[in-house]
Write a protein that holds these residues in place. Structure first.
Motif, PDB file in Angstrom:
ATOM      1  N   ARG A 189      60.753  33.277  58.800  1.00  0.00           N
ATOM      2  CA  ARG A 189      61.897  33.288  59.621  1.00  0.00           C
ATOM      3  C   ARG A 189      61.371  32.544  60.820  1.00  0.00           C
ATOM      4  O   ARG A 189      62.289  31.661  61.510  1.00  0.00           O
ATOM      5  N   GLY A 192      61.073  28.859  60.526  1.00  0.00           N
ATOM      6  CA  GLY A 192      62.413  28.282  60.107  1.00  0.00           C
ATOM      7  C   GLY A 192      62.447  27.806  58.610  1.00  0.00           C
ATOM      8  O   GLY A 192      63.268  26.856  58.202  1.00  0.00           O
ATOM      9  N   LEU A 193      61.507  28.568  57.771  1.00  0.00           N
ATOM     10  CA  LEU A 193      61.614  28.363  56.232  1.00  0.00           C
ATOM     11  C   LEU A 193      62.909  29.138  55.797  1.00  0.00           C
ATOM     12  O   LEU A 193      63.210  30.330  56.178  1.00  0.00           O
ATOM     13  N   ALA A 194      63.294  28.518  54.680  1.00  0.00           N
ATOM     14  CA  ALA A 194      64.731  29.069  53.852  1.00  0.00           C
ATOM     15  C   ALA A 194      64.143  30.191  53.212  1.00  0.00           C
ATOM     16  O   ALA A 194      63.174  30.195  52.600  1.00  0.00           O
ATOM     17  N   LEU A 195      64.948  31.259  53.224  1.00  0.00           N
ATOM     18  CA  LEU A 195      64.753  32.540  52.466  1.00  0.00           C
ATOM     19  C   LEU A 195      65.783  32.609  51.274  1.00  0.00           C
ATOM     20  O   LEU A 195      66.941  32.308  51.657  1.00  0.00           O
ATOM     21  N   MET A 197      69.094  34.605  50.159  1.00  0.00           N
ATOM     22  CA  MET A 197      69.932  35.368  50.927  1.00  0.00           C
ATOM     23  C   MET A 197      70.909  36.053  49.894  1.00  0.00           C
ATOM     24  O   MET A 197      71.086  35.564  48.698  1.00  0.00           O
ATOM     25  N   PRO A 207      68.869  37.993  54.419  1.00  0.00           N
ATOM     26  CA  PRO A 207      67.563  37.813  53.669  1.00  0.00           C
ATOM     27  C   PRO A 207      67.507  38.717  52.612  1.00  0.00           C
ATOM     28  O   PRO A 207      67.671  40.082  52.766  1.00  0.00           O
ATOM     29  N   HIS A 248      58.906  28.467  49.339  1.00  0.00           N
ATOM     30  CA  HIS A 248      60.312  27.569  48.884  1.00  0.00           C
ATOM     31  C   HIS A 248      60.981  28.423  48.025  1.00  0.00           C
ATOM     32  O   HIS A 248      60.717  28.946  46.909  1.00  0.00           O
TER      33      HIS A 248
END
Length: 295
Positions: A189, A192-195, A197, A207, A248
């Protein structure tokens, strides 16, 4: 623990240091290989040579060879009774196949058939052992449990990857990796990496990183560890100290249940996924070569 690093790994670490991301475009596989129906539930993947991989189906002790040039299975080899087969690694001409209860098969191939050379037992605090890889730096098998140690929230937050020394037939006294799910999520987080959800009962989107490990592999160029979690379709990359390199969330349509990861000698990365409403598949990703800097 001291880790002798080869020259190739040192060069790779300089080119792709922690925090620089992995050198693959996971949105664009260079080839997708559909698998036959008998491998719809493919559960493990390992490289054999530059053009061949081996894989397992998760309900049968049968080793499959798959030719990447021809895009087809070229041989299958029976080596045991039915069982939950989850991990596979090819090391110096031998194959190691892991059953989820910790039974490890040591195999050779001879005259078109599989030769069972030994069976070994891996006992760990976690159950449901799924990931099996080989670390060429330390020359140990890597064992990644999907199961989580029961107990306090702190215990359930921990993920470990263990080393199995083939010379002694024993698990190393200290884990190769000791990771915190909450710590990885917080660092992702921050960067800024996507997790992955989920939506709570109250309608909040939060998350939902679970990191229930299904496979593990070491990048032969960078030396980084790559960890797959089929439950939340996540690929997590950490360096040799366990610090986050990249995370990723894989495409659900293309990779609904990622179960295996390996690297070819030339550096390309392969993922395999079970088929859910589609055939099982192997996806190939070409390594992105960093630009040469002018001196």
């Amino acid at each position: 623990m001291f880790r002798p690093i080869t020259a190739a790994v040192l060069i790779g670490l300089a080119l792709h240091g922690a925090g620089q991301g992995i050198p693959f475009d996971l949105q664009r596989p260079v080839r997708v290989y559909p698998l036959p129906g008998e491998l719809r539930e493919i559960s493990a993947l390992t490289d054999v040579d530059a053009h061949t991989v081996a894989c397992l189906h998760d309900e049968a002790a049968r080793l499959y060879h798959f030719d990447l040039r021809e895009g087809r299975v070229t041989g299958s080899f029976h080596f045991g009774g039915p069982g939950d087969m989850e991990g596979l690694s090819h090391v110096r001409g031998e194959y190691f196949a892991l059953r989820s209860d910790g039974l490890l098969y040591r195999l050779g191939l001879k005259a078109g058939g599989a030769v069972l050379r030994d069976t070994l037992r891996i006992a760990l605090p976690q159950d449901d052992l799924e990931g099996l890889g080989h670390d060429p730096v330390d020359d140990v098998l890597l064992v990644a449990p999907k199961g989580v140690v029961k107990g306090s929230p702190r215990s359930r937050d921990v993920r470990r990857v263990h080393g199995y020394d083939l010379r002694t037939g024993r698990v190393l006294p200290r884990p190769v990796l000791h990771l915190s799910v909450d710590g990885i999520a917080a660092e992702a987080r921050r960067r800024g990496l996507a997790l992955p959800m989920k939506t709570t009962d109250k309608g909040r989107v939060v998350p939902a990183l679970k990191l229930r490990l299904s496979s593990v592999a070491v990048d032969p160029v960078t030396g980084h560890y790559h960890l797959l979690s089929a439950t939340d379709r996540v690929l997590v990359t950490v360096d040799r100290q366990g610090d986050l390199v990249d995370l990723h969330v894989l495409d659900a349509a293309r990779c609904p249940k990622p179960e295996g990861i390996t690297f070819l000698p030339g550096g390309d990365m392969l993922l395999c996924t079970e088929g859910e409403g589609m055939p099982g598949t192997i996806l190939r990703y070409a390594r992105i070569t960093p630009p040469v800097r002018n001196r």
